[in-house]
Design a protein around this motif. Structure first.
Motif, mmCIF file in Angstrom:
data_model
loop_
_atom_site.group_PDB
_atom_site.id
_atom_site.type_symbol
_atom_site.label_atom_id
_atom_site.label_comp_id
_atom_site.label_asym_id
_atom_site.label_seq_id
_atom_site.Cartn_x
_atom_site.Cartn_y
_atom_site.Cartn_z
ATOM 1 N N VAL A 11 5.547 11.630 -4.962
ATOM 2 C CA VAL A 11 4.269 11.525 -5.680
ATOM 3 C C VAL A 11 3.615 12.903 -5.790
ATOM 4 O O VAL A 11 3.731 13.732 -4.890
ATOM 5 C CB VAL A 11 3.338 10.495 -4.986
ATOM 6 C CG1 VAL A 11 3.103 10.837 -3.541
ATOM 7 C CG2 VAL A 11 2.021 10.325 -5.729
ATOM 8 N N SER A 61 -2.400 3.152 -1.338
ATOM 9 C CA SER A 61 -1.579 2.943 -2.529
ATOM 10 C C SER A 61 -1.888 1.580 -3.129
ATOM 11 O O SER A 61 -2.382 0.674 -2.444
ATOM 12 C CB SER A 61 -0.097 3.078 -2.189
ATOM 13 O OG SER A 61 0.303 2.030 -1.351
ATOM 14 N N SER A 68 -2.900 10.148 -7.561
ATOM 15 C CA SER A 68 -1.552 10.330 -8.092
ATOM 16 C C SER A 68 -1.610 10.522 -9.600
ATOM 17 O O SER A 68 -2.270 9.772 -10.319
ATOM 18 C CB SER A 68 -0.681 9.125 -7.747
ATOM 19 O OG SER A 68 -1.293 7.926 -8.162
ATOM 20 N N TYR A 116 3.914 3.412 -8.257
ATOM 21 C CA TYR A 116 2.681 3.083 -7.549
ATOM 22 C C TYR A 116 1.609 4.116 -7.831
ATOM 23 O O TYR A 116 1.876 5.222 -8.305
ATOM 24 C CB TYR A 116 2.934 2.943 -6.044
ATOM 25 C CG TYR A 116 3.322 4.207 -5.301
ATOM 26 C CD1 TYR A 116 4.632 4.682 -5.318
ATOM 27 C CD2 TYR A 116 2.381 4.925 -4.569
ATOM 28 C CE1 TYR A 116 4.997 5.832 -4.626
ATOM 29 C CE2 TYR A 116 2.745 6.071 -3.866
ATOM 30 C CZ TYR A 116 4.043 6.521 -3.901
ATOM 31 O OH TYR A 116 4.404 7.660 -3.219
ATOM 32 N N LYS A 117 0.387 3.707 -7.541
ATOM 33 C CA LYS A 117 -0.770 4.591 -7.639
ATOM 34 C C LYS A 117 -1.196 4.899 -6.216
ATOM 35 O O LYS A 117 -1.050 4.051 -5.326
ATOM 36 C CB LYS A 117 -1.894 3.878 -8.397
ATOM 37 C CG LYS A 117 -3.139 4.712 -8.557
ATOM 38 C CD LYS A 117 -4.216 3.966 -9.318
ATOM 39 C CE LYS A 117 -5.506 4.800 -9.248
ATOM 40 N NZ LYS A 117 -6.609 4.151 -9.932
ATOM 41 N N GLU A 118 -1.715 6.084 -5.976
ATOM 42 C CA GLU A 118 -2.197 6.375 -4.623
ATOM 43 C C GLU A 118 -3.386 7.314 -4.662
ATOM 44 O O GLU A 118 -3.395 8.287 -5.414
ATOM 45 C CB GLU A 118 -1.079 6.988 -3.773
ATOM 46 C CG GLU A 118 -1.456 7.081 -2.301
ATOM 47 C CD GLU A 118 -0.250 7.310 -1.414
ATOM 48 O OE1 GLU A 118 0.032 6.441 -0.586
ATOM 49 O OE2 GLU A 118 0.424 8.354 -1.572
#
Ligand code: HEM
Length: 163
Positions: free
Chosen positions: A156, A56, A20, A36-38
């Motif tokens: 995202v 995530s 991401s 969030y990070k994914e």
């Protein structure tokens, strides 16, 4: 890696290890918006399907959050696609839809959950993937739950780390 099975060439634009960038954004009418990070890994093994994992995490602490993995199949010779997915929240779903150029639009067809899944229960998922003009992968997810009509949950954009 064996050569790409020609059956899945309409989905080849999804292949890669993606992260991401900028970070993912989550929302829903009943929750506090979040970032969030994914990491998305979309691969193949020469079979007529893609394999995927989406992991995530909290962008500040690195704590693991939602995870899903599964397969993407195409009805060979058509643009009809099935997205088969297991989620760590105790839900499995089958989504179906169509690939149109570098865009894939999906809607859940069946969804099942463990007997002790947390409420509210997700009832419907709508998902879209596309490749942007800059070569980034984009995903949006909307859902309906037992307490809330269909509304956006995730958005995202991912940068490709490797093919
Ligand atoms: C909340 C489902 C993906 C993070 C929820 C809720 C549901 C849900 C049913 C509860 C909503 C409510 O309380 O009204 C799903 C489904 C997903 C998905 C079906 C995939 C298709 C993700 C991803 C993240 C995420 C990728 C990334 C971190 C969250 C967070 C909440 C939430 C932070 C709020 C939790 C809380 O306040 O307790 N999700 N989710 N979800 N989801 Fe997702």
């Amino acid at each position: 890696v064996p050569p790409l099975n020609p059956a899945i060439s309409p989905l080849a634009w999804m292949l890669g290890t993606w992260v991401s960038e900028p970070g993912g954004k989550g929302e829903f009418p009943t929750i506090t918006p979040f970032n969030y990070k994914e990491e998305a890994v979309i691969s193949h093994a020469g079979q007529p399907m893609l394999n995927f994992t989406f992991c995530s995490s909290n962008p500040d602490t690195g704590k693991a959050l939602h995870r899903e993995c599964g397969f993407i199949r195409i009805n060979s010779g058509t643009n009809q696609v099935a997205f088969i997915c297991a989620e760590n929240i105790g839900v499995v779903e089958i989504e179906e839809g169509e690939v149109d150029g570098e865009q894939l639009t999906l809607m859940s067809r069946s969804l099942s959950r463990i007997s002790f899944a947390k409420e509210p229960h997700v009832q419907q998922v709508c998902r879209m993937f596309c490749l942007t003009a800059e070569g980034k992968l984009e995903q949006t997810v909307s859902m309906a739950t037992s307490t809330q009509a269909l509304a956006p949950h995730l958005h995202v954009t991912y940068r490709k780390l490797s093919s």
